[in-house]
Each structure stands twice: as structure tokens, then as C-alpha cells.
Design a protein around this motif. Structure first.
Motif, PDB file in Angstrom:
ATOM      1  N   PHE A  74       0.817  -1.194   0.400  1.00 36.57           N
ATOM      2  CA  PHE A  74      -0.198   0.222   0.247  1.00 36.57           C
ATOM      3  C   PHE A  74       0.824   0.998  -0.136  1.00 36.57           C
ATOM      4  CE2 PHE A  74      -2.662  -3.513   1.850  1.00 36.57           C
ATOM      5  CZ  PHE A  74      -3.706  -2.782   0.950  1.00 36.57           C
ATOM      6  N   THR A  75      -0.221   2.247  -0.577  1.00 38.27           N
ATOM      7  CA  THR A  75       0.561   3.639  -0.748  1.00 38.27           C
ATOM      8  C   THR A  75       0.880   4.254   0.663  1.00 38.27           C
ATOM      9  OG1 THR A  75       0.627   3.343  -3.084  1.00 38.27           O
ATOM     10  CG2 THR A  75       1.047   5.516  -2.146  1.00 38.27           C
ATOM     11  N   MET A  76       1.821   5.165   1.115  1.00 41.74           N
ATOM     12  CA  MET A  76       2.365   5.449   2.505  1.00 41.74           C
ATOM     13  C   MET A  76       2.441   7.343   1.831  1.00 41.74           C
ATOM     14  SD  MET A  76       1.193   3.787   4.665  1.00 41.74           S
ATOM     15  CE  MET A  76       0.706   1.799   4.671  1.00 41.74           C
ATOM     16  N   ASP A  77       2.480   8.286   2.923  1.00 37.32           N
ATOM     17  CA  ASP A  77       3.429   9.354   2.817  1.00 37.32           C
ATOM     18  C   ASP A  77       4.822   9.341   2.802  1.00 37.32           C
ATOM     19  OD1 ASP A  77       3.840   9.616   5.030  1.00 37.32           O
ATOM     20  OD2 ASP A  77       2.204  11.041   5.591  1.00 37.32           O
ATOM     21  N   GLU A  78       4.837  10.738   2.408  1.00 36.10           N
ATOM     22  CA  GLU A  78       6.623  10.319   2.380  1.00 36.10           C
ATOM     23  C   GLU A  78       7.305  10.045   4.317  1.00 36.10           C
ATOM     24  OE1 GLU A  78       8.403  13.444  -0.552  1.00 36.10           O
ATOM     25  OE2 GLU A  78       7.820  14.047   0.312  1.00 36.10           O
ATOM     26  N   LYS A  79       6.315  10.104   4.991  1.00 33.80           N
ATOM     27  CA  LYS A  79       6.601   9.961   6.811  1.00 33.80           C
ATOM     28  C   LYS A  79       5.939   8.642   6.680  1.00 33.80           C
ATOM     29  CE  LYS A  79       6.578  14.294   8.262  1.00 33.80           C
ATOM     30  NZ  LYS A  79       6.162  15.342   8.774  1.00 33.80           N
ATOM     31  N   GLY A  80       5.462   7.719   5.755  1.00 34.92           N
ATOM     32  CA  GLY A  80       5.331   6.293   6.120  1.00 34.92           C
ATOM     33  C   GLY A  80       4.181   5.932   6.680  1.00 34.92           C
ATOM     34  N   ASP A 103       5.015  -1.891   1.361  1.00 35.14           N
ATOM     35  CA  ASP A 103       4.691  -0.015   1.248  1.00 35.14           C
ATOM     36  C   ASP A 103       5.514   0.469   0.994  1.00 35.14           C
ATOM     37  OD1 ASP A 103       1.851  -2.215   2.148  1.00 35.14           O
ATOM     38  OD2 ASP A 103       2.343  -0.593   4.425  1.00 35.14           O
ATOM     39  N   GLN A 104       5.010   1.521  -0.346  1.00 41.12           N
ATOM     40  CA  GLN A 104       6.107   1.874  -0.629  1.00 41.12           C
ATOM     41  C   GLN A 104       5.493   3.783  -0.455  1.00 41.12           C
ATOM     42  OE1 GLN A 104       2.714   1.620  -2.849  1.00 41.12           O
ATOM     43  NE2 GLN A 104       3.363  -1.018  -2.569  1.00 41.12           N
ATOM     44  N   ARG A 105       6.217   4.306  -0.571  1.00 43.34           N
ATOM     45  CA  ARG A 105       6.006   6.048   0.266  1.00 43.34           C
ATOM     46  C   ARG A 105       6.645   6.687  -1.184  1.00 43.34           C
ATOM     47  NH1 ARG A 105       9.778   6.632   5.740  1.00 43.34           N
ATOM     48  NH2 ARG A 105       8.887   5.447   6.572  1.00 43.34           N
ATOM     49  N   LEU A 106       5.211   8.334  -1.094  1.00 45.00           N
ATOM     50  CA  LEU A 106       4.846   8.412  -2.448  1.00 45.00           C
ATOM     51  C   LEU A 106       4.721  10.341  -1.420  1.00 45.00           C
ATOM     52  CD1 LEU A 106       4.768   9.528  -5.674  1.00 45.00           C
ATOM     53  CD2 LEU A 106       3.073   8.880  -5.407  1.00 45.00           C
ATOM     54  N   GLY A 107       5.325  11.175  -2.482  1.00 45.91           N
ATOM     55  CA  GLY A 107       4.909  12.652  -2.046  1.00 45.91           C
ATOM     56  C   GLY A 107       6.320  13.901  -2.931  1.00 45.91           C
TER      57      GLY A 107
END
Length: 969
Positions: free
Chosen positions: A633-639, A676-680
Motif C-alpha cells: 500500500f502507498t503511504m506518505d513520505e513519512k510512512g 508498502d511504498q512511499r509517495l510525496g
């Protein structure tokens, strides 16, 4: 100086890159134009035509729900699927992507109720009336159709190519008929039954829920410790067994207490008590020894142990219900049951058992039925709570109290039960506990467990071939490839532990459980009746089940209409999606069954992977897939989890608007997507920067190939450097193909980006720019380099095409304007002769020496002793014999991009530059002697050697003379 030379602008005599492929991509503007072009040319149909006769590769699309705009999880999922299908299509397969949608179910019903009724102040129609039911279902269908169109356009904007004109929809009439047909197969095989069990129930949504529809959130519960009086045991007649529970409202449903023969128990006497209610000095209580002191502290008392209580004594005990005397409904005996689920890790060592409200409670009770009946105990399981979370007559004294209200808030049931227990001196202690508790993933509200009649599929019934649904499913898991491999154990654990599959939902929008049952729950088994049902569904849709006169129509004249009841429950939507393989893979001639791949998020181990496996195992004996791929699942840049309240949501629409779909796709390709990935913003910018470098490499190749005449050069005639690059293409071809087979996209992307940045831009292209720009048209070195760059371009662009479809399309058509699309191409077939380990080993040594030279020159540039490496003529000392041999016969100044170079055997002076990681090599930087060539900027001693071109080197003079003869000056 000649007149020609005097008037000549040397820059115009160079083969400098020329291309209209812009440095600035402008993806947000160009990509929609490309999507429109693909639709206009019907790229999907051209792909299908080009693949006729090839072996099929099928990725079956797990259906998103037709409700709302797509989010980043949808984008991740669809991009991964698109990359897989494109990569197999470009490797010789007929890889057909057919998108699908899950169209039935509660969320759409809610939206219709909210938008068409509550918001307008209108009452919801009485769905027991056939006309009202069918009209309501039409509203649901129209809502789904709207969102299918919106989501389809959003998926196409991501660059997804598939059969969007003919997707599969679970609400299509044929699909509804096939779903119903799968149910009837299960019914005819005896796997379907009506039972009464505690199931997960949403009070807010008024329906049963499957495990896949439940998620866990922190929840603060009332907790109570309750005293059960011992009866009929002389030595313990004045003692109480104490249980602990976080669901006080289930106490009216209590029918037993479970203990463990493996746990040590003791009889304790209260010696001191400081509390408003609860045990007082002299009371005797039974606890697990390991939990006695902890429990005493909860009630603010102290006590002493009188003696141990053996397992045999436990087995012989009978208890009274703590609510005995309330309304006359709790005067029955409460037995003690041995249970493996009982431990002394927490609580009291005893487990309150309410078979109406828990799976383990139910199983413990049912496994003891014969023994209990022999003791004269009534084994009927009560129905204390109805569908609204309200106590029924099976909870005497509490009728009308609610466990939960319509908004998911705690009702008055807990407080009333606790008050009643205090009044009867049956409460040991109370408290509150924050813990993980099941919630509906749709309403986000807590659920309850309640006993209710539902329709189930047996997990452990013998299917007359020595198998059960559970053993079939477990065997199928063993035969399935999982990526990542851990998914296999996860799905296996879920299948091993799951209860019977509850299929029924008490809703309106979906495929009905289209069976007839008698009072005992026996299902009518009549193939003629089934045929009439399925034919009607195929032409009229499942609405036919709810139409006026449906019962008489389907039963016909061969059955007693008074005996058989038409079941009006709706199928769990997971059964719908679990059946998609039938009407998609089996019924479409352009696909095949089973699918090669199912790909979804890791939550689908309990969702689509799970339901598809069970449905197919029940009807076909195996899974409908050969491989299961899962992503995280995609989390924000802070996880952190993305949520609107936190303001950290990244929408695919915004990323495409600002940066482009190819940037989003590049992010997907560079993540470890199975985790889980991060995106921002920062991560997006990192991918923008990586993309820009890659694009510039492609742009340089396009500009250089503007001067390519398509000449084929025999491999034997190529210089070693070109053979080295072809060897790298050979290695990369293997890596790329294996990576696509293994769904390891990050490995491919990383390799191709590094190849472009490190081996092409910073090495091969850098070395060959002088020859490509300045050599004569007939130069073998220049011609060979152009031929190899052509191979590099075609290989890298086609390898990247599944990942970056917009950019590669633009690049391909820029070089080949007469081509139709890069996506109609195949990955190049790399000749075996390109594999050249000897050249690779030699150049690995050359590059070691080169790294020392470039390191020395970098210091010279930094200290401003030279402006460019062409001003240098370093002396290179090589003490390592193997490295020295690798340099023999090599124009090493060209490799190091210097005007001259001297190679000397042995160690250099102490002042020479060295790199610790390259032993036996040192460099003494020297300035090049001679004059700077006005055309190539190399410093040589032969500038002016041709009087016709007095300010250029001999090499450049020869090139200018050849160009003049060809009329190109």
C-alpha cells in the motif's frame, strides 16, 4: 588560408545532434494527445490483430469497485498490470488486457439511499414490493455505469491500453447468469446449506459481513469480571468461577464457561476488600494461579490461596448463570467445558462462552452437544440480538436495549447488563480497555457477532472424491506460484483457519441466492428449475428473480409452491468477483482459463485471491490462476497512511496534471512494490530528475541518429568499444527478460537507468562524441558507432516501452515517423555473437585505469589548471602487468578524452595521483603540447599540416576535404 576555410563556420561542418524531440517533456500536455491518438487509431485492436496465432498470456483483472474517482492505490495497481501485459505482448505473446468492474453491493446502495432519498427527504421504497425492488436496482445500475465510464477514462489517462469498449462487468446480464450458475453448481453438489452461526454483523449496514469486508481499528471497550456461582459441588458450593470479557452485552447469551486442563487453578479466599461493589472478605473465588494476583488488583482486594483445584474437579463442576432470577430466563445450568483456546496469558483463566456471539464459543458448544444433552442441558443456541443490534426476547430483562445504534455508537446494553450484575452481586470488577476491534471497511463502524440464519458453503464436507473444499483449496495453493513467495503462507494460513463460507447478505443490489428451500433448509435440486432461472437471468438480468410471479414462473407446475420458499438474500459480492473467471476467462475466446496471473494488493489474500480460489476449487477443483502477484500500500513520505484528515493524500490526477503519467509510472517501476511504498513531493521530484536524465540520453541518441543512414556493419568489423556495448546489450537483454518474467520491475529500471547514465552518457557516448561529430563521413569508427547506437536506441526504447509508454512512443515515432507505434514492436532478438566475455574482461581493466586518469584530471579542472580534458596529455604509470597488457594497441587518449597520453610501465613518482581502489596505477597530469584545433578543439602538433585547412588538425582537414567533395560544405 584558403577562401573556403576563411569563410567556413566549423560548427556547421560537425555532425552535431539534430532532433525535434524536446528536452522539456511537457508530459501533462502531450500525454492526453497520445491517448487520443491511440484511441483514434484503435491501438488495442491493432495489438490484437498483430498477435493472432501467438500463445496467449492472460492477466485477469481484479475488478475495482465502481464507486468514486480512482486513488493512488488504483493507479499503482493498474500500472503494474499494464506493464506486465505490455511486456508479454512485446515478447511474442497474445497478451490481452480486459478490464473489469465490481458493480454490485452495499456502497452503491448507500449512495442511492443518500443521494436519491435522504438528501431529498424521500422515504426509501418498500423493497418487499417487486416493482419498488426492481426500480431501486435500476438506480443502482445507473450509478455504477456512471462511475465505470469515469474510472475507465482515468485509467486510460494513466496510459493503460485494454478492451475498455468491452470490459467485463459483474452486473451484465450474462455475468449475473453465470454467477447464479456457479451458485447453483455448489447447491447441486450439496455444498450449500442454511445454518445458524454467529457471524460478523454490521448493525449500521444491516447485513452479514465476510472477513474480507472487515478491518481492525483501536476501540475502547467496557471490560468486566463476572462471578459465576458454583452449584452441586459440596466442597466448592460457596465458591465462584470468575470470567473476564470485553463485551458485557454478550452475558445474556452465556451458556457455558470454558477452562483448560493444562492450566493450574486455585481456590482463593478474599481477606481484604476496598471497593464499592464486588467480592467482600470471606468470599471464595477460583482463578488460574498465574492470573490470581493480577485479577485481585483489578477489584482492589487481597486474598489467600486455600488450595489447588484439579482438572477432574473442574470437569465435574456446574455453575449458575450470574443473571439468574432476572425475568426468569436464566435459571439453567452453566456447564464447564474443556477448551484448547483457553490460556493463562490474560484474563482469569476462564472464558465466558456465548455460542450466539463468537466462533470459538460456538465451536466449543457444538463439539459438546451430545455430552450436554446426555446431562439434560438444553443445547438450543439463542438469538439474543436482532439485525438492529437490539436485544430480543432471548435476552430476558433486557428487551429493547441496544448494543449499538444506527450510527455505530455504543448503545445502552452494556450499562444495563453491568447494572444488573451489580444488583445480583455478580460483578467482580469493571474497567475500560483500548484494543484492536473489527470494523466494517465500508462504514468504518464497529461490528458485532450475532447468531443468525445464513447460507453457507461447507469447508470440510466430503465432496465424494476424498476431498473437501478446504483440502482442494490448500492443494491448489501448493500448485500456485506466489510473488513474493510469502503470499503463499499467508493465504494458506487463512484457508486453514477459516470457518464455513457465509454467502448471504441482507441487501438489495446484487445477484440473489436463487434457490428454493423448505422449512428445514433443504435446497430444491432440479436442473429444469435451474435452467429456467439461468435463461431468464441471461436475457433479463437478475432482476427477474424479484419480479412479480417469479416464484411461480421458476418452480413451474412440477413442485408444491406451498412447500418451497423463494430465498431473497443477496450473494456476498466476493462471490461475484470470485466468479469473474467463469464469464471472463472461460467465455471470451480472446482469453483462456486458467489465468497466468492474478495481481492485486496484499489485502486480497483475504479478498479476491481468496474468494476466487474457493469458488473455483468448489466448482472446478483447482485455482483459476497459475501465479499470484501482490503489491503493498502507498503511504506518505513519512510512512504514514494517507488520509484526507491528515492532508497527506497524493492523488494520481494531481501527479499527472503537474508531472505526467510517465513520472507516476516511473515511481511505480522504481519501488519495491510488493512492500508498502512511499509517495510525496520529494519522491516525485526524485523521479522527475531521474526521468530527465533518461530522456536526455534518449534525446542525444535521436539527435545523433539523425545522421544515421541505416548502414549495417558486420560484427567482425566493429571496434572493441562497440563490441563491448553490444555485449552489454546482450547482458541487459537477459536481465530485462528475466526481470519481466519475475515481475521484478525495479531491477530492470535500475539497470536501464544506470546503463543510460553511467555506461552511455558518462562513458560510451562521451568517448565517441569526438568521432561522431568530427570524423569524416566514411570513417569506419563513426559508421560503426552509429550502427551500435541504433541498436542501443531500439533495444532500450522497446525495453522501456511497457514502463514509459508515452515517452517511448514519442521517441520511437521521432526516429521512425512512418512507424505505427512502438507498442506494436517486439523486443529485439539479440544475436548470440554479441556475447563477448573476453572483451568485457579486457575493458573492465581498461576502465579501471581510465578511472585513475579521470580522477587526476578532475583535480586539474577543479584547480583551474585545465579547462577541459582535451587540454591534457597525462603520463600514466602502470605497474600491474595485466592492466598494462589490456592497454596494448589501444588509443587510450580517445578513451580518456585527452589530446594525448603516454603509458609507462612501472610505478610513478610519489607526487603522482592514485586511487586506493586501483592498485598499480598512477597518473602525472601534463598539459598537451601543440595547437588547439579550431574544429575539434583537440590540442595536437599537426594543426596546419594541410595548407588548405591551416587551423585544424590533420584528421579534421581530411574530414573537411571529404565533405567538400560530397558537396556538404
Amino acid at each position: 588560408m584558403t577562401d573556403t576555410a576563411e569563410k567556413l563556420d566549423y560548427s556547421k561542418t560537425l555532425y552535431l545532434p539534430e532532433t525535434e524531440f524536446p528536452m522539456r517533456a511537457g508530459l501533462p500536455q502531450k500525454e492526453p494527445e497520445t491517448v487520443a491518438r491511440w484511441q483514434q487509431m484503435d491501438l488495442y485492436r491493432q495489438l490484437r490483430t498483430s498477435a493472432v496465432g501467438r500463445e496467449k498470456f492472460v492477466l485477469h483483472d481484479g475488478p475495482p469497485y465502481a464507486n468514486g474517482n480512482i486513488h493512488i492505490g488504483h493507479a499503482l495497481n493498474k500500472i503494474l498490470k499494464d506493464v506486465i501485459t505490455r511486456s508479454f505482448q512485446m515478447r511474442g505473446y497474445d497478451s490481452n488486457y480486459v478490464p473489469g468492474w465490481d458493480c454490485h453491493g452495499l456502497p452503491i446502495e448507500w449512495k442511492i439511499e443518500e443521494e436519491n432519498y435522504r438528501a431529498k427527504g424521500k422515504a426509501k421504497p418498500d423493497l418487499k414490493q417487486p416493482d419498488a425492488m426492481i426500480e431501486f436496482r435500476k438506480e443502482c445500475r445507473a450509478y455504477a455505469e456512471k462511475w465505470i465510464k469515469i474510472q475507465g477514462d482515468e485509467f486510460k489517462r494513466l496510459g493503460i491500453v485494454g478492451d475498455f469498449d468491452n470490459p467485463y462487468l459483474t452486473m451484465n446480464f450474462h455475468a449475473e447468469s453465470r454467477i447464479a450458475g456457479e451458485l447453483l453448481k455448489i447447491a447441486m453438489s450439496g455444498q450449500l446449506y442454511r445454518g445458524s452461526k454467529p457471524i460478523m454483523w454490521s448493525v449500521v449496514e444491516r447485513t452479514a459481513l465476510a472477513e474480507a469486508e472487515v478491518e481492525y481499528h483501536d476501540y475502547e471497550s467496557d471490560t468486566i469480571w463476572v462471578k459465576f456461582p458454583v452449584v452441586g459441588a459440596a466442597e466448592l458450593s460457596d465458591a465462584h468461577v470468575v470470567i473476564w470479557t470485553t463485551t458485557p452485552w454478550t452475558i445474556p447469551g452465556n451458556r457455558a464457561v470454558a477452562y483448560s486442563p493444562k492450566v493450574a487453578y486455585g481456590l482463593y479466599e478474599v481477606t481484604e476488600a476496598v471497593n464499592d461493589f464486588g467480592p467482600q472478605p470471606g468470599e471464595k473465588l477460583i482463578f488460574a494461579d498465574a492470573l490470581a494476583e493480577e485479577s485481585a488488583a483489578k477489584a482492589k482486594l487481597t486474598f489467600k490461596k486455600l488450595r489447588g483445584v484439579s482438572a477432574d474437579e473442574m470437569a465435574a463442576l456446574t455453575l449458575a448463570h450470574p443473571l439468574a432470577g432476572l425475568g426468569g430466563g436464566y435459571e439453567f445450568a452453566v456447564p464447564l467445558l474443556a477448551g484448547d483456546h483457553v490460556t493463562d496469558d490474560a484474563g482469569t483463566g476462564f472464558v465466558h462462552t456465548a455460542p450466539s456471539h463468537g466462533r470459538e464459543d460456538f465451536e466449543a458448544w457444538m463439539s459438546s452437544v451430545k455430552e450436554l444433552e446426555a446431562k439434560g442441558i438444553d443445547t438450543r443456541i439463542p438469538f439474543p440480538v436482532d439485525d438492529s443490534g437490539t436485544y430480543t426476547a432471548d435476552a430476558p430483562g433486557f428487551e429493547g436495549a441496544r448494543v449499538m445504534d444506527d450510527n455505530g455508537k455504543k448503545g445502552d446494553a452494556n450499562d444495563r447488563v453491568i447494572k444488573a450484575l451489580i444488583e445480583r452481586n455478580a460483578l467482580f470488577a469493571r474497567g475500560r480497555l483500548k484494543h484492536s476491534y473489527p470494523h466494517s471497511w465500508r462504514s468504518k463502524k464497529p461490528i458485532i457477532f450475532r447468531n443468525t440464519p445464513q447460507w453457507f458453503v461447507y469447508m470440510d464436507k466430503d465432496l465424494k472424491d476424498g476431498t473437501t473444499l478446504r483440502t482442494r483449496a490448500l492443494s491448489a495453493i501448493d500448485d500456485t506460484r506466489f510473488v513474493p513467495a510469502g503470499g503463499q503462507n499467508r493465504l494458506r494460513a487463512m484457508i486453514e483457519q477459516r470457518p464455513d463460507w457465509v454467502l448471504s447478505r441482507q441487501r438489495a443490489w446484487g445477484v440473489p441466492i436463487c434457490v428454493f428451500a423448505d422449512e428445514e433448509g433443504n435446497v430444491l435440486q432440479d436442473e429444469e428449475v435451474n435452467k429456467r432461472i439461468l435463461e431468464a437471468f441471461d436475457t433479463e438480468g437478475a432482476d427477474a428473480w424479484f419480479a412479480e410471479g417469479a416464484k411461480e414462473r421458476f418452480l413451474g407446475n412440477g413442485h408444491d409452491h406451498g412447500k418451497w420458499t423463494q430465498v431473497m438474500d443477496i450473494l456476498d459480492v466476493w462471490f461475484d468477483s470470485g466468479s469473474t473467471h467463469t464469464f471472463t476467462l472461460e467465455d471470451r475466446p480472446d482469453l483462456k482459463w486458467p489465468a497466468d496471473v492474478y495481481l492485486e494488493g496484499s489485502d486480497q489474500h483475504r479478498g479476491w485471491f481468496h474468494s476466487s480460489l474457493l469458488e473455483s476449487a468448489a466448482t472446478r477443483g483447482r485455482a483459476p490462476y497459475d501465479t499470484v502477484v501482490t503489491h503493498g500500500f502507498t503511504m506518505d513520505e513519512k510512512g504514514q497512511k494517507m488520509s484526507k484528515s491528515l492532508g497527506n493524500v497524493v492523488s494520481p490526477q494531481d501527479v499527472m496534471k503537474d508531472a505526467g503519467a510517465d513520472i507516476l509510472r516511473l515511481w511505480v517501476m522504481t519501488t519495491d512494490y510488493w512492500e508498502d511504498q512511499r509517495l510525496g513531493k520529494t519522491i516525485i521530484q526524485t523521479n522527475v530528475d531521474a526521468y530527465r536524465k533518461l530522456r536526455n540520453t534518449i534525446r542525444w541518441m535521436l539527435g545523433t541518429l539523425a545522421h544515421d543512414e541505416g548502414e549495417e556493419i558486420a560484427y567482425a568489423e566493429l571496434p572493441e568499444l562497440e563490441k563491448l556495448m553490444l555485449h552489454r546489450l546482450y547482458e541487459l537483454d537477459k536481465l530485462v527478460r528475466e526481470g519481466y518474467d519475475a515481475f521484478e520491475f525495479k531491477k530492470i529500471t535500475r539497470a536501464l537507468i544506470d546503463f543510460a547514465n553511467i555506461e552511455l552518457s558518462a562513458f560510451y557516448f562521451d568517448i565517441r562524441k569526438d568521432a561522431l561529430y568530427c570524423d569524416a563521413p566514411s570513417s569506419p569508427r563513426r559508421r560503426a558507432s552509429l550502427a551500435v547506437i541504433r541498436e542501443i536506441f531500439e533495444a532500450t526504447v522497446t525495453w522501456l516501452a511497457p514502463m514509459l509508454p508515452f515517452t517511448t512512443e514519442e521517441a520511437w515515432l521521432s526516429l521512425k515517423p512512418d512507424a505505427v507505434s512502438v507498442h506494436l514492436e517486439q523486443f529485439p532478438q539479440v544475436p548470440a555473437e554479441w556475447k563477448n566475455d573476453a572483451v568485457a574482461e579486457k575493458w573492465a581493466k581498461i576502465r579501471k585505469v581510465r578511472s585513475v586518469v579521470t580522477g587526476a584530471l578532475e583535480i586539474e579542472r577543479k584547480d583551474k589548471r585545465i579547462g577541459s580534458s582535451l587540454e591534457a596529455a597525462p603520463v600514466v604509470y602502470v605497474a600491474d602487468a595485466e592492466l598494462l597488457k589490456a592497454l596494448e594497441g589501444l588509443e587510450f587518449e580517445e578513451t580518456c578524452i585527452t589530446s594525448a597520453i603516454t603509458i609507462t610501465a612501472g610505478e610513478g613518482p610519489e607526487t603522482a595521483f592514485r586511487l586506493p581502489e586501483v592498485a598499480g596505477v598512477s597518473v602525472d597530469p601534463k598539459l598537451a603540447e601543440g595547437t588547439k584545433c579550431a574544429r575539434s578543439w583537440r590540442v595536437t602538433t599537426d594543426v596546419g599540416s594541410d595548407p588548405a585547412w591551416p587551423d585544424v588538425s590533420a584528421r579534421d582537414a581530411a574530414a573537411l576535404t571529404e565533405l567538400a567533395k560530397l558537396g556538404k560544405l
